[in-house]
Scaffold this motif. Structure first.
Motif, PDB file in Angstrom:
ATOM      1  N   MET A 138     143.306 152.447  28.735  1.00  0.00           N
ATOM      2  CA  MET A 138     142.042 151.718  28.599  1.00  0.00           C
ATOM      3  C   MET A 138     142.043 150.473  29.475  1.00  0.00           C
ATOM      4  O   MET A 138     143.093 149.896  29.756  1.00  0.00           O
ATOM      5  N   GLN A 142     137.603 147.328  27.453  1.00  0.00           N
ATOM      6  CA  GLN A 142     137.482 148.274  26.335  1.00  0.00           C
ATOM      7  C   GLN A 142     138.364 147.868  25.157  1.00  0.00           C
ATOM      8  O   GLN A 142     138.403 148.565  24.145  1.00  0.00           O
ATOM      9  N   SER A 287     134.647 140.520  25.834  1.00  0.00           N
ATOM     10  CA  SER A 287     135.113 141.754  25.211  1.00  0.00           C
ATOM     11  C   SER A 287     135.802 141.520  23.883  1.00  0.00           C
ATOM     12  O   SER A 287     135.998 142.446  23.125  1.00  0.00           O
ATOM     13  N   SER A 291     134.771 142.905  18.523  1.00  0.00           N
ATOM     14  CA  SER A 291     135.330 144.242  18.656  1.00  0.00           C
ATOM     15  C   SER A 291     136.333 144.496  17.555  1.00  0.00           C
ATOM     16  O   SER A 291     137.118 143.628  17.207  1.00  0.00           O
TER      17      SER A 291
END
Ligand SMILES: Nc1ncnc2c1ncn2[C@@H]1O[C@H](COP(=O)(O)OP(=O)(O)O)[C@@H](O)[C@H]1O
Ligand SMILES: [Mg+2]
Length: 296
Positions: A138, A142, A287, A291
Motif C-alpha cells: 500500500m 492508503q 491521510s 482513517s
C-alpha cells in the motif's frame, strides 16, 4: 558500555543559541526519553545526533568508531554517523510515490547499495515486526497515520542502527492511533535497541525509559531514572512542566492531561543531506484523518 556520548553540544541558528552546552550519555541497550516544553531544543538536539543539523561545538562519541569534535567532522566520521543512526520523524516523512515495502527498502538500496532481493527480505521482516506485513504494497496515502508511522519505524529499524532516534513519533496522530505505535516502540525497546525518544507520552517514558532527560531553554535541567524525575523532581521547572500531565500508577498509556499537549510541535525543518528524508512537506498529511487503524 557507552553507545553514545555527547559533551557540551552548542548549536546556534544565526545569533540565537538554541543548545547551550548539552551533554548526554547513552548506554548500549538503553532507552533515553527526552521531555520538555516546546522550543527547548529537543528536536534540534536529536537532529544534531545524526548531523541533520550541524552543531557548532562539543564532542561526540558513537559506537566504537566515531570520535569527533563538532564543527570539524571529517567525511569518514560523517559517513559512520549516518550509518549508525536512524530517525523516526514526527510527520513520518515517507516517500509518497513508494509503497510501504519500497519505503523500507529505499534506505538499504540507494545509500547502502544492497541487492534488491536482500533489501526486500529485510523490509518484509521489518514490516512483519511492526504488524504491517499485510499492508506492504500500500501507498502512504492508503494508510492511517499510525500505520504510516509504523512503516517509518520499520524503515529506521531496517538500517540496524546503533542509535535509533524518535522525534515525538506519536504527536501527529489521532489519540486512538497512538497505542499501536507505542506498542511497537515498546517491542523495539524490549529487543535491546538503543533508543533516544523525544516524547510527551509521560506514561511511556515512565514505564519504558531507563533514563529521563528534562530539557528546557536549550539545557538539560535534570536527568535520572524515571522514578527520580517523575516522583522526586529536584528542580522547579521540572515540577511545573510535569504538572501539565496526568501521571498515574496504572499500566495504561497516558496522554497529556486534557488531551492538550503543552508542546505545540515546531514545524519540521527539512534537511538537504539525509538520504532518508523526503523533503516534500508531509506535515499536513490528510491521510491520517479519520482513517480506521486496524491492527493486523
Ligand atoms: N532551522 C532553524 N532555523 C532557525 N531556528 C530554528 C531552526 N530549527 C529550530 N529553530 C528554533 O530553535 C528553537 C528550538 O526548536 P526545537 O529544537 O524544534 O525545539 P523543541 O523540539 O523542543 O520544540 C525554537 O525556537 C526554534 O524556532
Ligand atoms: Mg520538537
Amino acid at each position: 558500555m557507552i553507545q553514545a556520548q555527547v559533551l557540551g553540544l552548542r548549536k546556534r541558528f544565526g545569533d540565537n543559541e538554541i543548545l547551550k552546552g548539552v551533554s548526554l550519555n547513552v548506554d548500549k541497550g538503553e532507552v533515553v526519553c527526552i521531555i520538555g516544553p516546546s522550543g527547548s531544543g529537543k528536536t534540534t538536539f536529536l537532529r544534531c545526533l545524526n548531523l541533520l543539523e550541524e552543531p557548532d561545538e562539543g564532542s561526540y562519541a558513537l559506537g566504537e568508531n566515531v570520535r569527533c569534535d563538532f564543527g570539524h567532522v571529517g567525511a569518514n566520521q560523517r559517513r559512520m554517523i549516518a550509518r549508525q543512526t536512524a530517525m523516526v520523524f514526527q510527520s513520518y516523512e515517507l516517500f509518497h510515490h513508494m509503497t510501504a515495502v519500497q519505503n523500507v527498502m529505499e534506505g538499504l538500496i540507494t545509500p547502502r547499495k544492497m541487492p534488491r532481493a536482500k533489501a526486500k527480505k529485510i523490509a518484509t521482516d521489518m514490516l512483519e515486526r511492526v504488524g504491517m506485513a499485510d499492508k506492504a504494497d500500500m501507498y502512504p496515502a492508503q494508510l492511517s497515520g499510525g500505520q504510516q508511522q509504523r512503516v517509518g519505524i520499520a524503515r529506521a529499524m531496517a538500517l540496524s542502527p546503533d542509535l535509533l532516534l524518535f522525534d515525538e513519533p506519536t504527536s501527529a496522530l489521532d489519540p486512538e492511533l497512538v497505542g499501536d505505535v507505542l506498542k511497537v516502540m515498546r517491542d523495539v525497546a524490549d529487543s535491546g535497541q538503543t533508543m533516544v525518544v523525544v516524547t510527551h507520552e509521560m506514561q511511556f517514558a515512565k514505564e519504558v525509559a531507563d533514563q529521563v532527560v528534562f530539557m528546557a531553554g536549550g539545557v538539560v535541567v535534570e536527568s535520572g531514572k524515571p522514578a527520580d524525575i517523575f516522583e522526586h523532581p529536584q528542580k522547579d521547572a521540572t515540577c511545573r512542566f510535569l504538572s501539565n500531565f496526568d501521571l498515574d500508577a496504572s499500566d495504561s498509556e497516558a496522554t497529556p492531561s486534557d488531551g492538550d499537549s503543552p508542546d505545540v510541535p515546531a514545524p519540521e525543518v527539512p534537511s538537504l543531506d539525509t538520504p532518508l528524508l523526503n523533503t516534500s512537506s508531509t506535515d499536513t498529511d490528510p491521510s491520517d484523518a479519520d482513517s480506521p487503524e486496524s491492527q493486523s
